[in-house]
Design an enzyme around this catalytic site. Structure first.
Site, PDB file in Angstrom:
ATOM      1  N   TRP A 352       0.628  -0.899   0.553  1.00 18.38           N
ATOM      2  CA  TRP A 352       0.025   0.035   0.021  1.00 18.38           C
ATOM      3  C   TRP A 352       0.800   1.274  -0.256  1.00 18.38           C
ATOM      4  O   TRP A 352      -0.130   2.275  -0.013  1.00 18.38           O
ATOM      5  CB  TRP A 352      -0.741  -0.014   0.991  1.00 18.38           C
ATOM      6  CG  TRP A 352      -0.197   0.378   2.412  1.00 18.38           C
ATOM      7  CD1 TRP A 352       0.496  -0.968   3.177  1.00 18.38           C
ATOM      8  CD2 TRP A 352      -0.225   1.331   3.328  1.00 18.38           C
ATOM      9  NE1 TRP A 352       0.755   0.101   4.105  1.00 18.38           N
ATOM     10  CE2 TRP A 352       0.533   1.261   4.523  1.00 18.38           C
ATOM     11  CE3 TRP A 352      -1.255   2.413   3.505  1.00 18.38           C
ATOM     12  CZ2 TRP A 352       0.061   2.088   5.543  1.00 18.38           C
ATOM     13  CZ3 TRP A 352      -0.945   3.004   4.469  1.00 18.38           C
ATOM     14  CH2 TRP A 352      -0.985   2.535   5.482  1.00 18.38           C
ATOM     15  N   ASP A 353       2.334   1.088   0.330  1.00 14.58           N
ATOM     16  CA  ASP A 353       2.481   2.564   0.314  1.00 14.58           C
ATOM     17  C   ASP A 353       2.877   3.368  -0.731  1.00 14.58           C
ATOM     18  O   ASP A 353       3.361   4.361  -1.596  1.00 14.58           O
ATOM     19  CB  ASP A 353       4.569   2.041   0.756  1.00 14.58           C
ATOM     20  CG  ASP A 353       4.551   0.117   1.606  1.00 14.58           C
ATOM     21  OD1 ASP A 353       3.919   0.374   1.917  1.00 14.58           O
ATOM     22  OD2 ASP A 353       5.608   0.640   1.930  1.00 14.58           O
ATOM     23  N   GLU A 481       1.293  -1.337  12.786  1.00 13.54           N
ATOM     24  CA  GLU A 481       1.657  -2.810  13.023  1.00 13.54           C
ATOM     25  C   GLU A 481       2.219  -3.506  14.950  1.00 13.54           C
ATOM     26  O   GLU A 481       2.156  -4.707  15.184  1.00 13.54           O
ATOM     27  CB  GLU A 481       2.256  -3.558  11.714  1.00 13.54           C
ATOM     28  CG  GLU A 481       2.119  -3.270  10.403  1.00 13.54           C
ATOM     29  CD  GLU A 481       2.975  -3.276   9.961  1.00 13.54           C
ATOM     30  OE1 GLU A 481       2.446  -3.402   8.286  1.00 13.54           O
ATOM     31  OE2 GLU A 481       4.333  -3.474  10.071  1.00 13.54           O
TER      32      GLU A 481
END
Length: 754
Positions: A352-353, A481
């Site tokens: 998703w970066d 995370e």
């Protein structure tokens, strides 16, 4: 902090070879051209510690995932970027001695990456012979890698020199299981002055196509060819002769072709000759100049010039160079791996970066077609997103956290199953493109299909809590995370709500063909609106670490129940915690890996009041350890937005020199490519305060106290602008395009090309 490279605005240079830092040096001097790339390992023999790595864009291998704890819905395979055939390998002998800088005495050492021209230069002297090596991976001819060795006797004597230039297919990955290898040799040829090797990935049980990669080398040499090498998985050519005061050069040109571009292996092989024919009459200088011109064109649009701080200047250029070496939008089948072509970690896959951090940069420094390629990449993989959702018994489309082909292929359950916030960032990318360019065509056509797929996923993934009369999302991992399997992550919930509302707001503008295809019913729209109106978004009144009252958005249901000890109270020897603490201890702690609740404020700074942003920033930042490379830039931008210039600049310095100064002690296994966007974002969105409000471009610049000035160019709706900030203030110039009215620090400025 120890620096192994000298500070220079346009080069990454060292005059020392430190064996303990060899992998770090290799990462820092990586090269690429989007089509292929490699770490900065030595061509010649080096018996010390090294991580050899040559990677081809889009070439990967599916790895098995069936293990004892496999669960229903788990990905059928992981994926990894595999080390491809090594076409730079060489053996150098001087007076019969094999050059190995780990064992042979040497002087005059230098390694230098020229970022302006995209060339890696090395030199050293062994046994009275100076060896210079230049290599580049062409941005003018994507399949071309060019290496040139120059030998000069520096002691007034004559020396025997031999160079064996090889293509080696017997390569491995360090992360392989049980010495597993991924390549079979299909074909090999050697003649006096050329060599050819063709390899194919070994069969896999998952139906993923096998890849063929071929390389052919040819030479322009002052020394005669005297022999050839032809072994099971290695071919090469041998050149030898005497070297005195007059420099003797050997140029090796390599053409690399793959099955991604050709229908069969015969065509893959034939293409190497065809491409060689196209450059047959070109000299080394011709090839170099075409390559350097390509980089010059990129820098013309993208260069950020900083005066008064050479370390900051080097940092932003290094980041942009490595970003563009990884991706420049020429192939919609490709995307941006977190390590690019600089290492094996993260498998070279798409995260998703790209949508969160890379697209905003490319929107500002390249033609919109580059970002269109990134949007097209996701659209092409929409069927995979539907498959991923179905694997979780859900409707709609779930774009993967990690992928090569659209199918989720991450190997950790808390990411694969739970870090579903990434789905909203795919929608954000469509919004961001539309918002910055003013072009609604993608949104109203292919983008509508992506948006509706994501909206349908969220509408199914939420659940209704009768006790709270609210919709909730349980069992997730947010951007932080360091917390898994949490309920009602604020950022995840907020973004799911935004996606549904954004889709509703635009549904009537979708083209008739897509409205018919998508068939969104009135009942479905009503349900989406109900979820938007009743999405659970917890808030609370708390005291921050300085005992100041704050009204915050609660990160998730149990965050405030943790023992809230700020990072400043930790023993510095325990940082980074991910290298010192057990995972269990990290999960129980209050420490935040990267922006989480704050991330929505980075995406949508105008959707929150200044007080909301300040309260949440002051509360959460003291618990943030910034152990994600993506973290500092977000905090730099938010600090700038809150008129906290010292904090903003400190975070810029960290993101700009994250790899150059090895902040997190993890650069030796590869650079943090997607986070290299952070330096540009910190300057343009942070220091310069770039925003688009009501279709108008705004800047609200400040000058860092340590700098004398900065300047950058910015693409906006088919116009190229230059923004210059110094001690006298800010000046915005329209370089090309139609007249434009913008806002600079609250004042309306009319721009015309002069």
């Amino acid at each position: 902090m120890k620096r192994i490279f000298e500070v220079n605005p346009w080069t990454i240079t060292s005059h020392e070879l430190q064996p303990a830092d060899k992998r770090l040096q290799e990462s820092m001097t990586s090269l690429g051209n989007e089509y292929m790339g490699m770490r900065g390992m030595f061509e010649e023999t080096y018996s010390g510690d090294s991580l050899q790595g040559v990677y081809i864009g889009g070439v990967w291998f599916p790895d098995k995932t069936r293990v004892g704890w496999w669960k229903i819905g788990y990905p059928e395979y992981f994926g990894k970027a595999i080390n491809a055939l090594n076409f730079v390998k060489a053996i150098i002998q001087i007076d019969g001695v094999t050059v190995d800088l780990a064992t042979v005495p040497y002087t005059d050492f230098e390694v230098s990456l020229d970022m302006q021209a995209g060339v890696l230069h090395r030199q050293f002297t062994v046994n009275g012979v100076q060896v210079q090596i230049d290599r580049f991976i062409s941005v003018a001819t994507k399949e071309l890698a060019d290496l040139r060795w120059s030998f000069t006797a520096s002691d007034g004597q004559t020396h025997d020199v031999q160079l064996t230039a090889l293509i080696d297919g017997d390569v491995v990955n360090e992360d392989s299981n049980y010495d597993e290898k991924f390549w079979d040799v299909l074909d090999a040829e050697v003649t006096n002055d050329t060599a050819f090797l063709m390899t194919r990935t070994v069969p896999n049980p998952f139906g993923v196509p096998q890849f063929t990669v071929a390389a052919r080398q040819r030479f322009v040499s002052d020394l005669p060819a005297i022999d050839v090498v032809q072994e099971d998985k290695q071919v090469g050519n041998v050149f030898a002769g005497q070297v005195g005061a007059a420099t003797q050069r050997i140029e090796k040109r390599v053409i690399v072709t793959t099955s991604r571009d050709y229908a069969d292996d015969t065509a893959v092989k034939h293409a190497t000759d065809t491409i060689f024919a196209s450059i047959a009459s070109a000299t080394y200088d011709d090839l170099y100049d075409a390559h350097a011109a390509g980089w010059a064109e990129r820098w013309e649009k993208a260069d950020v010039q900083i005066t008064g701080d050479e370390a900051a200047q080097q940092g932003i250029r290094f980041n942009l160079f490595q970003l563009f070496a990884t991706y420049y939008g020429n192939d919609a089948r490709l995307n941006i791996g977190p390590k690019g072509f600089t290492g094996e970690k993260y498998g070279g896959a798409t995260y998703w970066d790209t949508e969160a951090f890379a697209i905003p940069v490319y929107l500002g420094v390249t033609d919109p077609a580059v970002v269109k390629s990134l949007l097209q990449y996701r659209y092409q993989q929409l069927s995979g997103a539907y498959h991923n959702a179905q694997q979780q018994d859900l409707a709609g489309a779930l774009f993967p956290m990690v992928t090569f082909d659209g199918i989720e292929s991450h190997n950790e359950w808390e990411i694969t199953f739970e870090e579903i916030h990434r789905n909203s960032t795919i929608a954000y990318a469509i919004y961001n493109y539309t918002h910055l360019t003013g072009d609604r065509s993608w949104l109203e056509n292919e983008g509508s299909e992506v948006l509706v797929g994501i909206a349908r996923f969220w509408a199914d993934r939420v659940h209704y809590s009768a006790r709270n009369d609210a919709y909730m999302i349980h069992g997730v991992t947010g951007p932080n995370e360091y917390e898994n399997n949490i309920n009602n992550n604020y950022y995840t919930n907020w973004m799911a709500k935004w996606v549904l509302q954004y889709t509703l707001d635009n549904a009537d503008t979708f083209t008739s063909a897509y409205q018919e295809k998508l068939a969104i019913s009135a009942e479905e729209k009503a349900q989406w609106q109900l979820i938007v109106d009743k999405m659970y978004l917890p808030e609370a009144d708390v005291k921050d670490v300085n005992d100041v009252e704050r009204h915050i958005f609660v990160a998730h249901d149990t965050f405030l129940d943790k023992e809230l000890i700020p990072v400043r109270d930790l023993d510095a020897s325990q940082l980074p915690i991910n290298q010192h603490w057990s995972w269990d201890r990290i999960l129980r702690s209050p420490y935040i890996k990267q922006s989480d609740t704050l991330h929505a404020m980075y995406y949508f700074p105008d959707a929150f009041t200044e007080q909301q942003k300040r309260d949440n920033y002051e509360f959460y930042e003291p618990f943030t350890v910034h152990e994600s490379s993506l973290s500092p830039s977000v905090h730099a931008i938010l600090a700038a937005d809150l008129k906290m210039p010292e904090k903003s600049v400190a975070f810029y310095q960290r993101t700009a020199r994250l790899d150059l100064d090895n902040y997190n002690n993890d650069t030796s296994d590869g650079l943090h490519i997607t986070s290299m966007t952070g330096a540009w974002l910190s300057i343009v969105q942070g220091f310069a305060g770039m925003r688009v409000r009501d279709e108008q471009l705004h800047f609200d610049p400040f000058l860092p106290a340590e700098w004398d000035g900065y300047k950058f160019r910015f693409m906006f709706r088919e116009r190229l602008l230059e923004v210059a900030v110094d001690h006298d203030g800010a000046q915005v110039t329209l370089i090309s395009g139609d007249p434009l009215t913008i806002d600079v620090s609250g004042e309306t400025v009319a721009l015309e090309v002069q």
